[in-house]
Motif scaffolding. Structure first.
Motif, PDB file in Angstrom:
ATOM      1  N   ARG A   1     -80.311  29.828 -31.356  1.00  9.00           N
ATOM      2  CA  ARG A   1     -80.229  29.349 -32.740  1.00  9.00           C
ATOM      3  C   ARG A   1     -78.784  29.284 -33.224  1.00  9.00           C
ATOM      4  N   TRP A   2     -78.048  30.338 -32.905  1.00  8.31           N
ATOM      5  CA  TRP A   2     -76.657  30.394 -33.384  1.00  8.31           C
ATOM      6  C   TRP A   2     -75.804  29.310 -32.707  1.00  8.31           C
ATOM      7  N   VAL A   3     -76.055  29.049 -31.434  1.00  7.05           N
ATOM      8  CA  VAL A   3     -75.312  27.987 -30.745  1.00  7.05           C
ATOM      9  C   VAL A   3     -75.631  26.633 -31.394  1.00  7.05           C
ATOM     10  N   GLU A   4     -76.900  26.421 -31.702  1.00  6.19           N
ATOM     11  CA  GLU A   4     -77.288  25.148 -32.335  1.00  6.19           C
ATOM     12  C   GLU A   4     -76.639  24.987 -33.702  1.00  6.19           C
TER      13      GLU A   4
ATOM     14  N   CYS B   1     -69.595  22.165 -35.813  1.00  5.39           N
ATOM     15  CA  CYS B   1     -68.383  21.714 -35.106  1.00  5.39           C
ATOM     16  C   CYS B   1     -68.532  20.326 -34.485  1.00  5.39           C
ATOM     17  N   GLN B   2     -69.780  19.882 -34.272  1.00  7.85           N
ATOM     18  CA  GLN B   2     -70.078  18.553 -33.736  1.00  7.85           C
ATOM     19  C   GLN B   2     -69.388  18.204 -32.423  1.00  7.85           C
ATOM     20  N   PRO B   3     -69.497  19.066 -31.420  1.00  6.69           N
ATOM     21  CA  PRO B   3     -68.943  18.717 -30.112  1.00  6.69           C
ATOM     22  C   PRO B   3     -69.740  17.569 -29.501  1.00  6.69           C
ATOM     23  N   SER B   4     -69.143  16.901 -28.516  1.00  7.68           N
ATOM     24  CA  SER B   4     -69.879  15.828 -27.856  1.00  7.68           C
ATOM     25  C   SER B   4     -70.837  16.403 -26.818  1.00  7.68           C
TER      26      SER B   4
ATOM     27  N   GLY C   1     -75.815  23.422 -17.986  1.00 10.32           N
ATOM     28  CA  GLY C   1     -75.840  24.835 -17.616  1.00 10.32           C
ATOM     29  C   GLY C   1     -77.110  25.504 -18.075  1.00 10.32           C
ATOM     30  N   GLN C   2     -77.252  26.737 -17.603  1.00  6.11           N
ATOM     31  CA  GLN C   2     -78.465  27.507 -17.824  1.00  6.11           C
ATOM     32  C   GLN C   2     -78.457  28.121 -19.223  1.00  6.11           C
ATOM     33  N   ARG C   3     -79.460  27.773 -20.053  1.00  4.26           N
ATOM     34  CA  ARG C   3     -79.572  28.441 -21.357  1.00  4.26           C
ATOM     35  C   ARG C   3     -80.328  29.750 -21.187  1.00  4.26           C
TER      36      ARG C   3
ATOM     37  N   SER D   1     -82.786  19.879 -35.809  1.00  2.00           N
ATOM     38  CA  SER D   1     -82.459  20.736 -34.670  1.00  2.00           C
ATOM     39  C   SER D   1     -81.767  19.883 -33.612  1.00  2.00           C
ATOM     40  N   ILE D   2     -80.829  20.502 -32.960  1.00  2.00           N
ATOM     41  CA  ILE D   2     -80.060  19.784 -31.951  1.00  2.00           C
ATOM     42  C   ILE D   2     -80.866  19.772 -30.657  1.00  2.00           C
ATOM     43  N   SER D   3     -81.126  18.629 -30.147  1.00  2.00           N
ATOM     44  CA  SER D   3     -81.811  18.580 -28.859  1.00  2.00           C
ATOM     45  C   SER D   3     -80.808  18.051 -27.849  1.00  2.00           C
ATOM     46  N   SER D   4     -81.197  18.088 -26.608  1.00  2.00           N
ATOM     47  CA  SER D   4     -80.257  17.644 -25.591  1.00  2.00           C
ATOM     48  C   SER D   4     -80.010  16.129 -25.677  1.00  2.00           C
TER      49      SER D   4
END
Ligand code: GTP
Ligand code: SPV
Ligand code: MN
Length: 596
Positions: A22-25, A31-34, A12-14, A2-5
């Motif tokens: 889930r879909w954003v993660e 896409c592996q953005p920075s 920004g506000q989640r 899972s992607i953590s910060s």
């Protein structure tokens, strides 16, 4: 995983919406953005993004005295219009998409796109853009979330949709939303795909940063996904302007108009009447200039609303003479795309009030002079601005219940054959007029311009399902309406023998809207012709128009041989829809032939 910060920093506000998170993660893993930036739609955020866009060379600030809050964006030279050959409807079977759409099997499309999106945002930010289409609180309003690596897209979405908090409020903790994944990739047309998955409520767009390809709330959601939902849920998503016509009694009559891309919707929706008509109490107000969502209400009236919150309008040809309202709209806080830049930091385009400048930078940023031999502004250059800039915005423009529609106009760009104005005998005949619309191709899509192609209801590039089923849906909608709107066919673009427009167009189109309005209220008669009802010359306000009577008569002339050829072309077009083509519309064309 899972992607953590800590792996991908998020700003920004989640929102408190598990499926969205889930879909954003999931998308970030692909896409592996920075970094992930959740957009809230605030003014502070806009200022920050504008600064960033300027630093990155994505936006050029314009002269802030003359054009406060305005910026110029230059597109990649091969990315200046919708690319229909790269646009796909990915339904479980090809039959569902129909013969007029490009089709890919969903599994194949996802596999191909996963490869393209894989690592595509490395080293860049992924912006999370929640957006609302339609007025907040409306039953028809829809929420989408676009994930994009383009700041230009974010800043446009901010002007054209209800972005950020307003969308999340509508979404709530478990509301449905359209998943819109977007990356500009390398702007390579050979790696460009605009894929729609109506059954999954998803849109994946890769390889373009332009307009309808990339601002996914507009053509992709509001029309392609919207039309699919409309067919299932009993409403219509249409490529239509929406406007009000005020008559001397003070009453407002609402009408919609379907015209293909770059064929006059924005101009008609913002029409300024001739002074004499204004003096008599005629006027217009704008609700929308590109898309209308329409549904029958409990009383059996058709109600319409504009799902968009802003304009993405054609710039060339816009001037204080042709469209003073658009000039006011784009005078501040506007993004200009692909116009020419003057030495004083203002902008110019072909058809603007001022003559061509002695020198400037063209839409690609190259030195330009009048003798250059090419246009300074791209023919599909655009302005983006919010609805609220419009001084003639209808007070009903944000009404969650929409407005009742009294008339529907269909029109294409036809230099020959099609008359200036006629009225359908009834709903089914009107659907036939819409289904047989054709237009000469324009710069709004890539490819050759000026070729006549059939474009039913101006929806050929935007219908998310089989066109034959779409025609059936239109016929079925009529049956649900107690007092269906009257349907009209118009053509502002008919030429005389020298190739000049027969009709002055623009503000003078008010003269035709007056007749249409009077027809809606039963205040004026008409002549029966083989094609439909036509106005008597004396019933059209021609006052102050040079050679008005002669022009009108020429613009209304019916060339029977040309019409026989026209109907043969219509029948050929209908044939491709096979069994799904409603017999009713074929019978309509038979009746026109008999009447001729
Ligand atoms: P999209 O945003 O692509 O959907 O286009 P649109 O249908 O809103 O078209 P728009 O109003 O921007 O007009 C496109 C072009 O048609 C412009 O170059 C206008 O100058 C021209 N045009 C619009 N209305 C008229 C008219 O009544 N007569 C003539 N001759 N030209 C017109
Ligand atoms: C059109 O092409 O009909 C437009 C412009 O309105 S775009 O947003 O590119 O679709
Ligand atoms: Mn359009």
């Amino acid at each position: 995983m899972s992607i953590s910060s800590t792996t991908i920093p998020a700003q920004g506000q989640r929102p408190n919406h598990a499926a969205l998170q889930r879909w954003v993660e999931e998308s970030a893993r692909l896409c592996q953005p920075s970094t992930i930036v959740w957009c809230d739609g605030s003014a502070e955020e806009a200022a920050r993004l504008q600064q960033r866009a300027v630093a990155d060379g994505v936006l050029i600030p314009l002269n802030q005295q003359a054009l406060p809050g305005c910026f110029l964006h230059r597109s990649h030279p091969n990315d200046t219009a919708r690319t229909e050959r790269c646009t796909f409807i990915c339904t479980p079977t090809k039959e569902l998409a129909g013969p007029t759409n490009n089709w890919m099997a969903p599994d194949d499309a996802y596999a191909l796109l996963r490869r393209e999106f894989s690592g595509a945002m490395r080293g860049r930010a992924m912006y999370v853009v929640p957006f609302l289409m339609g007025p907040p609180g409306s039953v028809l309003a829809k929420v989408g979330v676009e994930l994009t690596d383009s700041i230009y897209v974010v800043l446009n979405m901010r002007l054209m949709t209800g972005m950020g908090g307003i969308a999340l409020d509508q979404l709530g903790r478990d509301g449905a939303f359209t998943r819109c994944l977007h990356s500009v990739g390398t702007y390579d047309p050979d790696h460009r795909y605009i894929c729609h998955f109506p059954q999954d409520n998803a849109i994946w767009s890769f390889g373009s940063g332009y307009g309808g390809n990339a601002l996914l709330g507009k053509k992709c959601l509001a029309l392609r996904i919207g039309s699919y939902l409309g067919q299932h849920e009993g409403w219509l998503a249409e490529h239509m302007l929406l406007m009000g016509v005020k008559d001397p009694t003070g009453a407002i009559t609402y009408l919609t108009g379907a015209f293909p891309s770059a064929c006059g919707k924005t101009n008609l929706a913002m029409l300024t009447p001739p002074a004499a008509a204004l003096a008599k109490g005629w006027n217009t107000e704008t609700l929308g200039d590109d898309i209308a969502w329409m549904a029958p209400d409990a009383q059996g009236a058709l109600r319409a609303m504009n799902p968009e919150h802003g304009y993405f309008g054609v710039v060339p040809g816009t001037s204080l003479t042709t469209n003073p309202t658009a000039m006011a709209i784009m005078s501040h806080d506007t993004i200009y795309t692909n116009v020419a830049l003057l030495p004083d930091g203002t902008v110019w385009w072909e058809g603007k009030d001022e003559p061509p400048p002695a020198q400037c930078l063209d839409w690609q940023g190259q030195p330009w002079a009048p003798a250059c031999g090419h246009k300074a502004a791209h023919p599909n250059s655009r302005f983006t601005a919010p609805l609220t800039h419009n001084p003639h915005l209808s007070p009903k423009a944000r009404d969650p219940c929409g407005v009742p529609v009294s008339a529907i106009l269909f029109g294409g760009w036809r230099s020959a054959t099609v008359p200036l104005i006629l009225e359908a005998f009834d709903w089914a005949h009107g659907v036939y007029l819409g289904a047989t619309m054709a237009s000469e191709t324009t710069a709004a899509a890539t490819g050759q311009t000026g070729v006549v192609r059939r474009d039913p209801m101006a929806m050929l590039p935007f219908c998310g399902y089989h066109m034959g089923d779409y025609f059936r849906h239109w016929l079925a909608m009529g049956a649900r309406l107690k007092s269906p709107p009257r349907i009209f066919l118009v053509n502002w673009f008919r030429n005389d023998a020298r190739g000049q427009f027969l009709w002055p167009g623009f503000g003078d189109n008010m003269r035709i809207l007056q007749w249409i309005t009077d027809r809606c209220h039963g205040r004026v008669g008409a002549i029966e012709t083989p094609l439909g009802w036509m106005p008597r010359v004396e019933d059209v306000n021609l006052s102050g128009l040079d050679r008005g009577r002669e022009r009108l008569e020429q613009a209304q002339a019916i060339d029977r041989d040309a019409w026989k050829r026209e109907i043969a072309a219509q029948r050929e077009f209908f044939a491709q829809f096979g069994d799904r083509m409603p017999q009713e519309l074929i019978a309509q064309s038979e009746r026109v032939l008999q009447r001729l």
